[in-house]
Motif scaffolding. Sequence first.
Motif, PDB file in Angstrom:
ATOM      1  N   HIS A   1      52.468  73.123   3.974  1.00 48.94           N
ATOM      2  CA  HIS A   1      52.648  74.451   3.383  1.00 48.94           C
ATOM      3  C   HIS A   1      53.974  74.613   2.659  1.00 48.94           C
ATOM      4  N   ILE A   2      54.802  73.565   2.602  1.00 51.07           N
ATOM      5  CA  ILE A   2      56.131  73.665   1.999  1.00 51.07           C
ATOM      6  C   ILE A   2      56.118  73.026   0.619  1.00 51.07           C
ATOM      7  N   VAL A   3      56.695  73.723  -0.351  1.00 55.46           N
ATOM      8  CA  VAL A   3      56.936  73.165  -1.680  1.00 55.46           C
ATOM      9  C   VAL A   3      58.431  72.886  -1.782  1.00 55.46           C
ATOM     10  N   PRO A   4      58.839  71.630  -1.877  1.00 53.00           N
ATOM     11  CA  PRO A   4      60.266  71.325  -1.908  1.00 53.00           C
ATOM     12  C   PRO A   4      60.897  71.694  -3.246  1.00 53.00           C
ATOM     13  N   SER A   5      62.148  72.062  -3.212  1.00 54.20           N
ATOM     14  CA  SER A   5      62.881  72.377  -4.429  1.00 54.20           C
ATOM     15  C   SER A   5      63.088  71.118  -5.258  1.00 54.20           C
TER      16      SER A   5
END
Length: 477
Positions: free
Chosen positions: A47-51
């Motif tokens: 669920h995480i979109v990395p920068s």
Amino acid sequence: MGYLFYDLESTGLSPCFDVPLQAAFVQTDAEHRIQRELTLRCRLPTHIVPSPDALLVTGVTPAMLDDQPLSHLEMMGQVARLMADCKPAMLIGYNTIRFDDEMVRQSFFQTLLPPYAGAMTGHGRADVLTMLRAVIMLEPDAVVVPRTPEGKPVLKLGEVCRSNGISLSLDAAHDALADVLATRDLFRLLLDRAPATMATMLANAKKSGPSGLMADDNPVILGGISRLVPVAPFIGSPTNPNARTVIDLSEDPAGILNLKGPELLALIRSGRSAVRQVKTNAQPILFSWGQAAHALTEPLPLEVYRDRARALWDHPTFTRRLALALEDRYADREPSSWVDEQLYSGGFVSNADAAACERWQQLPWDVRAGFAAQHIQDTRLRSLAIRQVFLNAPETLSPDAWRRGQEWLRHRLTTTDEVPWLTIPKALARCEELAATVEPASRPALNAIRAWLVERREALGPDEAASVERVPAAVPV
């Protein structure tokens, strides 16, 4: 007591909506001899979109995000066990109190581990960046401070280390273990060159240190980013048991003594007030008058500051009006509707729920969802428990729970609503911005990040992605 140096490399700068991808630890004894080194890496949670910025800085490639043996949940479990095994020890890093400590606390909360494990198991909490600032203000000749062409100090770990003969190459910077070892060496250098300042700062790494300095209500000296000011210890914070209110004595406080409650509250909220908060559990830069008065800019005689402090204490109504204003300081702040941001708004975890979460960690995946529904009473933790089941073992959920999880995940990744986390559309837009400014050597890495983000978006399928906007903004998992 020994030391536990640590550093994180994360997906971004938001402790609530980003996660650590790498954690490195170096445990030493009281004489700084290394007893253990450990580096952990985890897979990117779904669920995480990395920068893109963070990936470029740390050198983490899209392939590395998936090719790790540990899940985020498993890595945080190992971090919690290591901190427990090392107690009592001083937890130390570089900019950890402002960032890494909070990142660990939020990740513990979201993986159903004790969120305050790093602060409630006998550890002190120290930050080498904070100690470096104190040394620069009190003993400026003790350390070489790199500066910009305009003369502004540069306190990035790598540049400070290289300016003082500590090895940390540009290639090694932002590798967690390399940063930890460099932090340990910088800490030892500061101890050697500024022992008196460092002794006070290490005492301030436990609540008893700053509390003792403010015990007799005499003027003391408080440090900020780059300046020291004389302050009068005043009342305890009505909203934070680990904070005490102090008042800057640089200017005569007569101007605030007779302010009405709403005026005083507005001044405090403006950020231009002489009223400050000293967090006793966050290693404040705080010194006795005798130790730091020499470093004040254009100081007045001590008796002037004492008279100003007495005027505050002796005023018949100021203390009461200040306490009421501080109680209302955050009254207009709406609690977040996102469980990720509810660690501090929902109260402490009860003993019963803490025990239930510990049991939950030990169960097979196929019974964790049912156990959470029956035995975890805190709605935040129950929601996070079901989320972790969906992220780690979705096949164990009922068809309806799995469907709701998929809807939540699609919304989380691709919504175009205004949300406080990074989505795939936002990340792709940031890639386009970076393409105009990034160094040529970084273009292949940026292109790989962009291609990976597009692949993640397309993996949802055109029909599913289009349906995201019909999903309620706060879908529970």
